[in-house]
Design a protein around this motif. Structure first.
Motif, PDB file in Angstrom:
ATOM      1  N   VAL A 192       0.830  -1.197   0.000  1.00 26.19           N
ATOM      2  CA  VAL A 192       0.000   0.000   0.000  1.00 26.19           C
ATOM      3  C   VAL A 192       0.871   1.255   0.000  1.00 26.19           C
ATOM      4  CG1 VAL A 192      -1.750   1.284   1.280  1.00 26.19           C
ATOM      5  CG2 VAL A 192      -1.870  -1.199   1.163  1.00 26.19           C
ATOM      6  N   GLY A 193       1.916   1.254   0.816  1.00 26.90           N
ATOM      7  CA  GLY A 193       2.792   2.406   0.855  1.00 26.90           C
ATOM      8  C   GLY A 193       3.452   2.660  -0.479  1.00 26.90           C
ATOM      9  N   LEU A 194       3.911   1.577  -1.103  1.00 29.87           N
ATOM     10  CA  LEU A 194       4.623   1.698  -2.373  1.00 29.87           C
ATOM     11  C   LEU A 194       3.702   2.156  -3.495  1.00 29.87           C
ATOM     12  CD1 LEU A 194       7.510   1.229  -3.319  1.00 29.87           C
ATOM     13  CD2 LEU A 194       6.880  -1.085  -3.957  1.00 29.87           C
ATOM     14  N   ALA A 195       2.454   1.710  -3.460  1.00 27.20           N
ATOM     15  CA  ALA A 195       1.539   2.009  -4.563  1.00 27.20           C
ATOM     16  C   ALA A 195       0.771   3.313  -4.374  1.00 27.20           C
ATOM     17  CB  ALA A 195       0.541   0.859  -4.728  1.00 27.20           C
ATOM     18  N   GLU A 196       0.409   3.628  -3.121  1.00 28.25           N
ATOM     19  CA  GLU A 196      -0.520   4.728  -2.906  1.00 28.25           C
ATOM     20  C   GLU A 196       0.049   5.947  -2.189  1.00 28.25           C
ATOM     21  OE1 GLU A 196      -3.626   4.875  -4.115  1.00 28.25           O
ATOM     22  OE2 GLU A 196      -3.242   2.944  -5.080  1.00 28.25           O
ATOM     23  N   HIS A 197       1.004   5.752  -1.277  1.00 26.23           N
ATOM     24  CA  HIS A 197       1.404   6.850  -0.402  1.00 26.23           C
ATOM     25  C   HIS A 197       2.780   7.448  -0.718  1.00 26.23           C
ATOM     26  CE1 HIS A 197      -1.998   6.216   2.349  1.00 26.23           C
ATOM     27  NE2 HIS A 197      -1.799   4.927   2.139  1.00 26.23           N
ATOM     28  N   LEU A 198       3.721   6.631  -1.124  1.00 25.27           N
ATOM     29  CA  LEU A 198       5.096   7.097  -1.234  1.00 25.27           C
ATOM     30  C   LEU A 198       5.484   7.764  -2.553  1.00 25.27           C
ATOM     31  CD1 LEU A 198       7.072   4.262   0.581  1.00 25.27           C
ATOM     32  CD2 LEU A 198       6.741   6.610   1.349  1.00 25.27           C
ATOM     33  N   PRO A 199       4.953   7.346  -3.704  1.00 28.41           N
ATOM     34  CA  PRO A 199       5.469   7.891  -4.964  1.00 28.41           C
ATOM     35  C   PRO A 199       5.528   9.409  -5.025  1.00 28.41           C
ATOM     36  CG  PRO A 199       4.065   6.016  -5.403  1.00 28.41           C
ATOM     37  CD  PRO A 199       3.941   6.294  -3.930  1.00 28.41           C
ATOM     38  N   GLN A 200       4.452  10.085  -4.644  1.00 25.41           N
ATOM     39  CA  GLN A 200       4.430  11.545  -4.736  1.00 25.41           C
ATOM     40  C   GLN A 200       5.423  12.174  -3.766  1.00 25.41           C
ATOM     41  OE1 GLN A 200       0.514  13.196  -4.395  1.00 25.41           O
ATOM     42  NE2 GLN A 200       1.203  15.306  -4.605  1.00 25.41           N
ATOM     43  N   ALA A 201       5.462  11.652  -2.521  1.00 19.37           N
ATOM     44  CA  ALA A 201       6.372  12.202  -1.517  1.00 19.37           C
ATOM     45  C   ALA A 201       7.830  11.973  -1.912  1.00 19.37           C
ATOM     46  CB  ALA A 201       6.092  11.573  -0.154  1.00 19.37           C
ATOM     47  N   LEU A 202       8.131  10.788  -2.429  1.00 23.45           N
ATOM     48  CA  LEU A 202       9.506  10.493  -2.838  1.00 23.45           C
ATOM     49  C   LEU A 202       9.919  11.309  -4.056  1.00 23.45           C
ATOM     50  CD1 LEU A 202       9.791   6.622  -2.381  1.00 23.45           C
ATOM     51  CD2 LEU A 202      10.813   8.419  -0.978  1.00 23.45           C
ATOM     52  N   ALA A 203       8.998  11.512  -4.970  1.00 24.64           N
ATOM     53  CA  ALA A 203       9.319  12.306  -6.161  1.00 24.64           C
ATOM     54  C   ALA A 203       9.712  13.724  -5.763  1.00 24.64           C
ATOM     55  CB  ALA A 203       8.128  12.332  -7.110  1.00 24.64           C
ATOM     56  N   ALA A 204       8.975  14.304  -4.820  1.00 24.70           N
ATOM     57  CA  ALA A 204       9.286  15.658  -4.359  1.00 24.70           C
ATOM     58  C   ALA A 204      10.650  15.687  -3.663  1.00 24.70           C
ATOM     59  CB  ALA A 204       8.193  16.150  -3.412  1.00 24.70           C
ATOM     60  N   PHE A 205      10.932  14.659  -2.857  1.00 27.73           N
ATOM     61  CA  PHE A 205      12.211  14.598  -2.149  1.00 27.73           C
ATOM     62  C   PHE A 205      13.375  14.490  -3.129  1.00 27.73           C
ATOM     63  CE2 PHE A 205      15.645  12.020  -0.308  1.00 27.73           C
ATOM     64  CZ  PHE A 205      15.995  12.817   0.787  1.00 27.73           C
ATOM     65  N   LEU A 250      -3.028  -9.526 -10.668  1.00 26.72           N
ATOM     66  CA  LEU A 250      -2.489  -8.339 -11.323  1.00 26.72           C
ATOM     67  C   LEU A 250      -1.660  -7.540 -10.319  1.00 26.72           C
ATOM     68  CD1 LEU A 250      -5.817  -7.348 -13.065  1.00 26.72           C
ATOM     69  CD2 LEU A 250      -3.863  -8.406 -14.183  1.00 26.72           C
ATOM     70  N   ARG A 251      -0.757  -6.723 -10.828  1.00 25.01           N
ATOM     71  CA  ARG A 251       0.136  -5.955  -9.962  1.00 25.01           C
ATOM     72  C   ARG A 251      -0.445  -4.590  -9.613  1.00 25.01           C
ATOM     73  NH1 ARG A 251       5.004  -7.380  -7.266  1.00 25.01           N
ATOM     74  NH2 ARG A 251       5.938  -5.434  -6.584  1.00 25.01           N
ATOM     75  N   ASP A 252      -1.365  -4.095 -10.414  1.00 18.66           N
ATOM     76  CA  ASP A 252      -1.831  -2.720 -10.316  1.00 18.66           C
ATOM     77  C   ASP A 252      -3.262  -2.676  -9.782  1.00 18.66           C
ATOM     78  OD1 ASP A 252      -3.344  -0.407 -12.152  1.00 18.66           O
ATOM     79  OD2 ASP A 252      -1.439   0.210 -11.268  1.00 18.66           O
ATOM     80  N   PHE A 253      -3.522  -1.807  -8.801  1.00  9.95           N
ATOM     81  CA  PHE A 253      -4.858  -1.704  -8.214  1.00  9.95           C
ATOM     82  C   PHE A 253      -5.892  -1.216  -9.229  1.00  9.95           C
ATOM     83  CE2 PHE A 253      -2.399  -1.031  -4.125  1.00  9.95           C
ATOM     84  CZ  PHE A 253      -2.668  -2.294  -3.641  1.00  9.95           C
ATOM     85  N   ASP A 254      -5.488  -0.320 -10.118  1.00 10.94           N
ATOM     86  CA  ASP A 254      -6.424   0.161 -11.140  1.00 10.94           C
ATOM     87  C   ASP A 254      -6.854  -0.974 -12.066  1.00 10.94           C
ATOM     88  OD1 ASP A 254      -4.861   2.463 -10.097  1.00 10.94           O
ATOM     89  OD2 ASP A 254      -6.058   3.606 -11.522  1.00 10.94           O
ATOM     90  N   ALA A 256     -13.296   4.305  -8.253  1.00 10.77           N
ATOM     91  CA  ALA A 256     -14.760   4.386  -8.275  1.00 10.77           C
ATOM     92  C   ALA A 256     -15.245   5.640  -8.996  1.00 10.77           C
ATOM     93  CB  ALA A 256     -15.299   4.354  -6.851  1.00 10.77           C
ATOM     94  N   ARG A 257     -14.385   6.648  -9.087  1.00 10.41           N
ATOM     95  CA  ARG A 257     -14.784   7.863  -9.809  1.00 10.41           C
ATOM     96  C   ARG A 257     -14.857   7.619 -11.312  1.00 10.41           C
ATOM     97  NH1 ARG A 257     -11.394  10.473  -5.764  1.00 10.41           N
ATOM     98  NH2 ARG A 257      -9.581  10.411  -7.152  1.00 10.41           N
ATOM     99  N   LEU A 258     -14.202   6.556 -11.768  1.00  8.59           N
ATOM    100  CA  LEU A 258     -14.154   6.287 -13.206  1.00  8.59           C
ATOM    101  C   LEU A 258     -14.790   4.964 -13.604  1.00  8.59           C
ATOM    102  CD1 LEU A 258     -10.416   7.326 -13.732  1.00  8.59           C
ATOM    103  CD2 LEU A 258     -12.429   8.731 -14.192  1.00  8.59           C
ATOM    104  N   MET A 259     -15.066   4.099 -12.638  1.00 14.65           N
ATOM    105  CA  MET A 259     -15.532   2.745 -12.946  1.00 14.65           C
ATOM    106  C   MET A 259     -16.815   2.414 -12.188  1.00 14.65           C
ATOM    107  SD  MET A 259     -11.850   0.817 -12.545  1.00 14.65           S
ATOM    108  CE  MET A 259     -10.338   1.640 -13.031  1.00 14.65           C
ATOM    109  N   PRO A 260     -17.660   1.558 -12.742  1.00 13.94           N
ATOM    110  CA  PRO A 260     -18.904   1.153 -12.070  1.00 13.94           C
ATOM    111  C   PRO A 260     -18.652   0.048 -11.036  1.00 13.94           C
ATOM    112  CG  PRO A 260     -18.797   0.113 -14.218  1.00 13.94           C
ATOM    113  CD  PRO A 260     -17.602   1.012 -14.124  1.00 13.94           C
ATOM    114  N   ILE A 261     -18.110   0.423  -9.896  1.00 13.50           N
ATOM    115  CA  ILE A 261     -17.812  -0.543  -8.834  1.00 13.50           C
ATOM    116  C   ILE A 261     -18.414  -0.051  -7.527  1.00 13.50           C
ATOM    117  CG2 ILE A 261     -15.700  -1.465  -9.847  1.00 13.50           C
ATOM    118  CD1 ILE A 261     -14.093   0.458  -8.120  1.00 13.50           C
ATOM    119  N   GLY A 262     -18.719  -1.000  -6.655  1.00 12.57           N
ATOM    120  CA  GLY A 262     -19.232  -0.678  -5.337  1.00 12.57           C
ATOM    121  C   GLY A 262     -18.155  -0.870  -4.282  1.00 12.57           C
TER     122      GLY A 262
END
Length: 296
Positions: free
Chosen positions: A102-115, A223-227, A251-257
């Protein structure tokens, strides 16, 4: 005290091989020399480090304690050599960061890119691990920092909160879970799943809880990707368990519950951890400061 790094490397090799002969081979030492070094260590510390038997050797309690220290010392020496090697090659520094899925996919990329933009002279090696493995690696000195679920960490590790991670069930708009707001994980038994690839930390985490409940998941695709996983769910292939942040984005782009899991293990506090933040090399401290700001 008279001992050197060769002695400590030999101790580690013998402990892992459960044999002085095999340990000597791993350490590239003659058996007589290895035996003398082990005896020298025992005389230096005044304790027995190994119990000798017909099937090899086993560490004593004192040996276990020394083994922990030896691994940390050797790891720190290797980090030191690596840091100096990067100076020699024209680079400034390298930071080792272990992160769960979860950290690698959702939380860290943006923070690491800025660093990395702010610090072009620092590299960050990020490796995916399960939270329990991250705790062990950071505690033993094999990694500078960890991004993990707090429940998996021992009290000896320092940490600060980075965010909350909630795993939720993602299902198609039509199906057995249509209209549901909450479910117990046990209710998913017998359903078709879309899962993460084998070996990913989150896949291991979910698999452990499925095994405890006696659930044998029928995985239609990995699959490797959450999307991509959510796209499969939207197409009606199966259900999936994914981080809430990824599910809401999809969920903003796909018909999922999106259906909350009532199980306690589905909610986790995510933290940045280290053996000692004060003892970290300066590049790692800079990354810690950056991640503290990103968390706040």
């Amino acid at each position: 005290m008279r001992f050197d790094l060769v002695d400590l490397k030999l101790l580690i090799a013998v402990a892992e091989a459960h044999s002085i002969t095999a340990g000597a081979e791993r350490a590239h030492l003659a058996l007589a020399s290895a035996s003398a070094r082990i005896k020298g260590l025992e005389q230096t510390f005044g304790v027995e480090l190994f119990k000798r038997g017909r099937r090899g050797v086993v560490l004593t309690a004192a040996g276990e304690s020394l083994l922990d220290h030896a691994r940390i010392i050797i790891a720190n020496v290797e980090i030191m050599q690596g840091d100096l090697a990067t100076f020699a090659s024209g680079l400034r520094a390298n930071v080792q960061l272990l992160a769960n899925t979860v950290g690698l996919a959702e939380h860290l990329p943006q923070a690491l890119a800025a660093f990395l933009r702010e610090h072009p002279d620092i590299n960050v090696d990020v490796e995916e691990r399960e939270s329990t493995d991250i705790a062990e690696a950071v505690a033993s000195g094999r990694a500078d920092l960890g991004f993990a679920a707090e429940h998996a960490l021992p009290d000896t590790l320092e940490r600060f909160a980075f965010g909350e991670d909630r795993l939720i069930l993602v299902a198609g708009r039509r199906g057995p879970f249509a209209g549901r707001r909450q479910v117990d994980f046990a209710e998913t038994a017998g359903q078709d799943f879309i899962g993460l690839t084998q070996g990913t930390a989150l896949n291991v985490h979910i698999g452990k809880h499925a095994a405890r409940l006696g659930i044998r998941q029928h995985v239609r695709a990995r699959l490797r990707d959450f999307d991509a996983i959510c796209q499969m769910v939207a197409a009606g292939v199966g259900i999936a368990i994914v981080p809430e942040a990824a599910a809401r984005r999809c969920a903003r782009l796909m018909p999922i519950g999106l259906i909350a899991l009532r199980d306690a293990w589905a909610s986790r506090r995510l933290v940045i951890c280290a053996r000692s933040f004060k003892a970290l090399p300066r590049p790692a401290k800079l990354l810690v400061d950056h991640l503290r700001r990103a968390a706040s």
